[in-house]
Design an enzyme around this catalytic site. Sequence first.
Site, PDB file in Angstrom:
ATOM      1  N   GLU A 154      33.002  32.252 -82.040  1.00  0.00           N
ATOM      2  CA  GLU A 154      32.830  33.391 -83.214  1.00  0.00           C
ATOM      3  C   GLU A 154      31.604  33.870 -83.086  1.00  0.00           C
ATOM      4  O   GLU A 154      31.453  35.086 -83.221  1.00  0.00           O
ATOM      5  CB  GLU A 154      33.122  32.658 -84.699  1.00  0.00           C
ATOM      6  CG  GLU A 154      34.479  32.314 -85.075  1.00  0.00           C
ATOM      7  CD  GLU A 154      34.540  30.708 -84.687  1.00  0.00           C
ATOM      8  OE1 GLU A 154      35.322  30.058 -85.415  1.00  0.00           O
ATOM      9  OE2 GLU A 154      33.896  30.139 -83.440  1.00  0.00           O
ATOM     10  N   ALA A 165      57.250   0.546 -48.814  1.00  0.00           N
ATOM     11  CA  ALA A 165      57.182  -0.846 -49.119  1.00  0.00           C
ATOM     12  C   ALA A 165      55.748  -1.290 -48.984  1.00  0.00           C
ATOM     13  O   ALA A 165      55.213  -2.077 -49.414  1.00  0.00           O
ATOM     14  CB  ALA A 165      58.172  -1.603 -48.237  1.00  0.00           C
ATOM     15  N   THR A 206      46.079   0.834 -57.194  1.00  0.00           N
ATOM     16  CA  THR A 206      45.917   2.372 -56.760  1.00  0.00           C
ATOM     17  C   THR A 206      44.879   2.618 -56.004  1.00  0.00           C
ATOM     18  O   THR A 206      44.856   3.208 -54.828  1.00  0.00           O
ATOM     19  CB  THR A 206      46.145   3.225 -58.167  1.00  0.00           C
ATOM     20  OG1 THR A 206      47.420   3.027 -58.449  1.00  0.00           O
ATOM     21  CG2 THR A 206      46.047   4.549 -57.446  1.00  0.00           C
ATOM     22  N   GLU A 218      47.087   7.915 -63.815  1.00  0.00           N
ATOM     23  CA  GLU A 218      47.726   7.967 -62.311  1.00  0.00           C
ATOM     24  C   GLU A 218      47.503   6.989 -61.872  1.00  0.00           C
ATOM     25  O   GLU A 218      46.606   6.273 -61.476  1.00  0.00           O
ATOM     26  CB  GLU A 218      46.894   9.355 -61.654  1.00  0.00           C
ATOM     27  CG  GLU A 218      46.912  10.677 -61.919  1.00  0.00           C
ATOM     28  CD  GLU A 218      46.118  11.538 -60.909  1.00  0.00           C
ATOM     29  OE1 GLU A 218      46.613  11.475 -59.830  1.00  0.00           O
ATOM     30  OE2 GLU A 218      45.131  12.180 -61.206  1.00  0.00           O
ATOM     31  N   LEU A 225      51.344  -0.224 -64.260  1.00  0.00           N
ATOM     32  CA  LEU A 225      50.554   0.360 -65.144  1.00  0.00           C
ATOM     33  C   LEU A 225      51.329   1.212 -66.023  1.00  0.00           C
ATOM     34  O   LEU A 225      51.375   1.588 -66.939  1.00  0.00           O
ATOM     35  CB  LEU A 225      49.169   0.807 -64.726  1.00  0.00           C
ATOM     36  CG  LEU A 225      48.258   1.199 -65.769  1.00  0.00           C
ATOM     37  CD1 LEU A 225      48.056  -0.014 -66.856  1.00  0.00           C
ATOM     38  CD2 LEU A 225      46.916   1.580 -64.935  1.00  0.00           C
TER      39      LEU A 225
END
Length: 363
Positions: free
Chosen positions: A57, A169, A201, A292, A297
């Site tokens: 604003e 795998a 990961t 990710e 998880l």
Amino acid sequence: MMAEVDRDHHWMSQALLQAKSAQFRTRPNPAVGCVIVKDEQIIGRGATAQVGGPHAEVFALREAGEKARGATAYVTLEPCAHYGRTPPCAEALIHAGLSRVVIATLDPNPLVAGKGQTMLNQAGIITQVGVLEEQAQELNRGFLKVMAGGLPYVRLKIAASLDGRTAMASGESKWITGADARLDVHYWRARSAAIVTGIETVLADDCQLNVRSLPAVDDIQEIVQPKRVVLDRQGRLPLTAKILQQPEMLMVMGPFRKELADLGVVQLAVQPLDTLLKTMAHTYHLYDVMVEAGATLSTAFLQQGLVDELISYIAPTLLGRTARTMFHAEFESMAEQRRFQLIDLAQLGQDIRLRLVPIQETV
């Protein structure tokens, strides 16, 4: 001449464009846009600056100047009514002499929560709420959810083959999807305050989980990079991991390690996932979270009801029955299945992106 409802939709859509232009730089503040209209012309426009800077604003009023008197302001989020890093925007609109303020959605922040609209009304300014409300809320899902008393807004991202596999795998997973889909992931990272992943990961992919390319942004430095949150309960994160190249952007949930502390990594005590999300929201002001991670998880977030949105990239390929599955949940009956509602479908190169939200069970 447009009917008033069409006119309001048109000008609010312009305010939303302003908000979208700021969506990658404002965290933890919401991305807000404002346009000021008089005689069917925009005389002022603005979008939220980085933290500590003016709100939308203020920029719009500066551009409009004296012309703002008697004009209509279109704002994507209720103007603030309290003193924080900046003065109240509702007060600035009043002093400028606006005659009408159209608000896309109210702000559930207890410091605002209708007070901005009330302040405007008490000053004799006409207000209207709810114009393009859903579009405005989409820009700030996490902020609105946390301010209303909830956990962060959690998006779970999955990339899989037609047969529901996410890696071979051996753990090899580069690449299931094509370049267009992988670029799209960077957009959702840029929308996120934090990326949550598991240590498996990190060990398998040596991933960075940051925003490295975004076509809509000329200067990548303008983006507030998401924090990376690694769940590492056994303290296995190697100091050579790429994710440690920006230690100030890393948080690790696991046992305390002095070598990480020396690098400036924030370390979190091991805690349940819902408690972790509360800590992220209330201690670190991380309101939008993207997960990710691998199947273990991802399944935990789903089974604990912590996922608000599933972003699933499906590649036109088959990886075979020995490849790793998307999820590890085991259901014995159809009654246990988890159903989702499709809210968006897009083709990205040869891949398909599905955006889905869980269907809440009714008793």
